[in-house]
Design an enzyme around this catalytic site. Structure first.
Site, PDB file in Angstrom:
ATOM      1  N   CYS A  85      -5.448   7.828  10.759  1.00  0.00           N
ATOM      2  CA  CYS A  85      -4.729   7.858   9.688  1.00  0.00           C
ATOM      3  C   CYS A  85      -3.359   8.383  11.167  1.00  0.00           C
ATOM      4  O   CYS A  85      -2.931   8.064  11.727  1.00  0.00           O
ATOM      5  CB  CYS A  85      -4.353   8.376   8.746  1.00  0.00           C
ATOM      6  SG  CYS A  85      -3.260   8.054   7.708  1.00  0.00           S
ATOM      7  N   HIS A 184      -8.841   5.843   5.905  1.00  0.00           N
ATOM      8  CA  HIS A 184      -9.448   6.773   6.004  1.00  0.00           C
ATOM      9  C   HIS A 184     -11.049   6.418   5.483  1.00  0.00           C
ATOM     10  O   HIS A 184     -11.427   6.609   4.616  1.00  0.00           O
ATOM     11  CB  HIS A 184      -8.914   7.663   5.099  1.00  0.00           C
ATOM     12  CG  HIS A 184      -7.743   8.749   5.630  1.00  0.00           C
ATOM     13  ND1 HIS A 184      -7.547   9.397   6.121  1.00  0.00           N
ATOM     14  CD2 HIS A 184      -6.564   7.983   5.052  1.00  0.00           C
ATOM     15  CE1 HIS A 184      -6.133  10.421   5.706  1.00  0.00           C
ATOM     16  NE2 HIS A 184      -5.504   8.307   5.437  1.00  0.00           N
ATOM     17  N   GLU A 186     -13.391   8.751   5.824  1.00  0.00           N
ATOM     18  CA  GLU A 186     -13.903   9.603   5.608  1.00  0.00           C
ATOM     19  C   GLU A 186     -13.969   9.784   3.775  1.00  0.00           C
ATOM     20  O   GLU A 186     -14.808  10.722   3.327  1.00  0.00           O
ATOM     21  CB  GLU A 186     -13.565  11.392   5.536  1.00  0.00           C
ATOM     22  CG  GLU A 186     -11.832  11.394   5.315  1.00  0.00           C
ATOM     23  CD  GLU A 186     -10.717  10.702   5.883  1.00  0.00           C
ATOM     24  OE1 GLU A 186      -9.215  11.443   6.026  1.00  0.00           O
ATOM     25  OE2 GLU A 186     -10.915   9.677   6.915  1.00  0.00           O
TER      26      GLU A 186
END
EC number: 6.3.5.2
Length: 535
Positions: A85, A184, A186
């Site tokens: 990001c 993202h 994660e």
């Protein structure tokens, strides 16, 4: 020496999830602020086993003057780098590409689920996809959260992923092993996120998966002994997972130098005070002092409705009680707490550059500056599931380790508005019924109880009354909300789809057994945008 990954934090509220995903692959990771000393980065990579660097997301815009940048040494050490990001945007900017805001491009900010076309010719994404289109293009279901976008690739990069609204959603410089995504990986919303991060860590960075909880215990025990020396430690014991595991870990390190103080503030779960004393006397064998402080806490909270004020009052009272008790303990110099990563990240305003504060936690946001005890927080770099894993490794019983989380301020943040003893009593009984039915109801498919299938479940007292009918009479009584979520890391969460029959049984029992409540509602908010606790 273990292989390691360095994570540079640009202020994202989910930076710790990156560390969690790396650790899921049994590789140790450390988080440092983006503007840390470049010498720290050099030593981490060249002297301490660092094999790669990850640049986190963040709330800033690279198009604004003075916005954060990665230290230039990141791109000069010859190790793989992954930008996420904002990390992608600053990488592109610093290496010769261009970034523009959504407004300047005439587009809306992108927040939520998206489908990304993965260009599988890169080593990082090859073979990773959720499904393929009729044209044979690999598609990833991901989570986006950005306003700016890369509009021009740096000269040495090629396109790695794209969407209709974000043509450059991923880029790669294979020769230098520099990779970046606008989405993202994660967060759990990105289905293949763990696979992507593990590919980067294991195959691109070539890290060996040899970091295990046993190593963490040995290191933590050694650190605690070095920190504490021959001084004594006082720990606030709540009976929850975090303080229990912290007590077990510290007790393993320093034995009887630890004294646990259990503060009964009248805001615990039903009969919890007696259960805590019995559990720790039987299972841990540590010194525990029980302090009855119900009247003190209720008096201090009278007339206070603001949730931040309540948290700080509760935190302040805890510390003052600990200080009073420590005066009775010879050589007590340390206050131990079960602070974990989500506590720290959600209290980002207290020392985290660039991050936006969500709420403060009593462990990290309500401590007075004149506190006379030094702070010992052995779990502050662990996620909840890691804390549970640590508890099992330390030999704690499963019923203790896998108990649902309970906030330090207790029911003080589950009673909305002013806290009163009457409200606490109603909530304790309603919550106990909810938890009992979750434990007693078995899912036919998994053959697990719904308590085990949910990550956190509880009741919330709403300070409003509603009209009801019981028998032939009209009632005007309080409302309780039920909250149950499922999550892997407590940084993001989905509401639990409990069976309607279970919810109906809980409603009937609460209405019939808890006089003063005539309406029950179920919270179906996810995190984000809501937090798990209501306050």
């Amino acid at each position: 020496m273990h292989d390691k990954i360095l994570i540079l934090d640009f202020g994202s509220q989910v930076t710790q999830l990156i560390a969690r995903r790396v650790r899921d692959g049994r590789v140790y990771s450390e988080i440092h602020p983006y503007d840390c000393d470049p010498e720290l980065i050099r030593k981490f990579i060249q002297e301490q086993g660092g094999k790669g660097i990850i640049l986190s997301g963040g709330p800033s815009s690279v198009t604004e003057e003075g916005s954060p940048r990665a230290p230039q040494i990141v791109f000069e050490l010859g190790v793989p780098v992954l930008g996420i990001c904002y990390g992608m945007q600053t990488m592109a900017t610093q290496l010769g590409g261009a970034v523009a805001s959504a407004e300047s491009l005439g587009k809306a900010r992108e927040f939520g689920y998206s489908e990304v076309r993965a260009h599988g010719h890169t080593n990082l994404l090859k073979g990773i996809q959720d499904f393929s289109t009729s044209e044979g293009h690999g598609i990833l279901k991901v989570w986006m959260s950005h306003g700016d976008s890369v509009t021009t690739l740096p000269s040495s990069f090629k396109l790695m992923a794209s969407t209709e609204s974000c043509p450059i959603a991923g880029m790669a410089d294979e020769e230098r092993s520099f990779y970046a995504f606008q989405f993202h990986p994660e967060v759990t919303h990105t289905i293949q996120g763990t696979a992507i991060i593990e590919r980067f860590v294991h195959e691109i960075c070539k890290c060996k998966p040899d970091w295990v909880m046993g190593d963490y215990i040995a290191e933590a025990v050694e650190n605690i002994r070095k920190q504490v020396g021959d001084e004594e430690v006082i720990l606030g014991l709540s009976g929850g997972v975090d303080s229990s595991v912290a007590a077990a870990l510290i007790h393993r390190a320093i034995g009887d130098q630890l004294t646990c103080v259990f503060v009964d503030h009248g805001l615990l779960r039903l009969n919890e005070g007696d259960m805590v004393m019995e559990m720790f006397a039987r299972n841990l064998g540590v010194k525990v002092i029980r302090v009855d402080a119900k009247e003190t806490f209720m008096g201090e909270l009278a007339g206070v409705s603001d949730p931040e004020a309540k948290r700080k009052i509760i935190g302040k009272e805890f510390v003052e009680i600990f200080q009073a008790e420590s005066g009775k303990i010879k050589n007590a110099k340390w206050l131990a707490q079960g602070t974990i990563y989500p506590d720290v990240i959600e209290s980002a305003g207290k020392g985290k550059k660039g991050a936006h504060t969500i709420k403060s936690h009593h462990n990290v946001g309500g401590l007075p500056e004149d506190m006379h005890l030094k702070l010992l927080e052995p779990l502050r770099e662990l996620f909840k599931d890691e804390v549970r894993e640590l508890g099992v490794a330390l030999g704690l019983p499963r019923e203790m380790v896998y108990r649902h989380p309970f906030p330090g301020p207790g029911l003080g943040v589950r009673i909305l508005g002013e806290v009163k003893a009457e409200f606490a009593s109603l909530l304790q009984r309603a919550d106990a019924i909810f938890i009992e039915e979750l434990r007693n109801t078995i899912d036919e498919v998994s053959q697990k109880s719904w308590y085990d299938l949910t990550s956190q479940a509880f009741a919330v007292f709403l300070p409003v009354k509603s009209v009801g009918v019981m028998g032939d009479g009209r009632t005007y009584e309080y409302v309780v909300a039920l909250r149950a979520v499922q999550t892997q890391d407590f940084m993001t969460a989905h509401w639990a789809h409990l069976p309607h029959e279970l919810l109906g049984k809980v409603f009937n029992r609460i209405i019939n057994e808890v006089r003063g409540i005539n309406r029950v509602v179920y919270d179906i908010s996810g995190k984000p945008p809501a937090t798990i606790e209501w306050e």
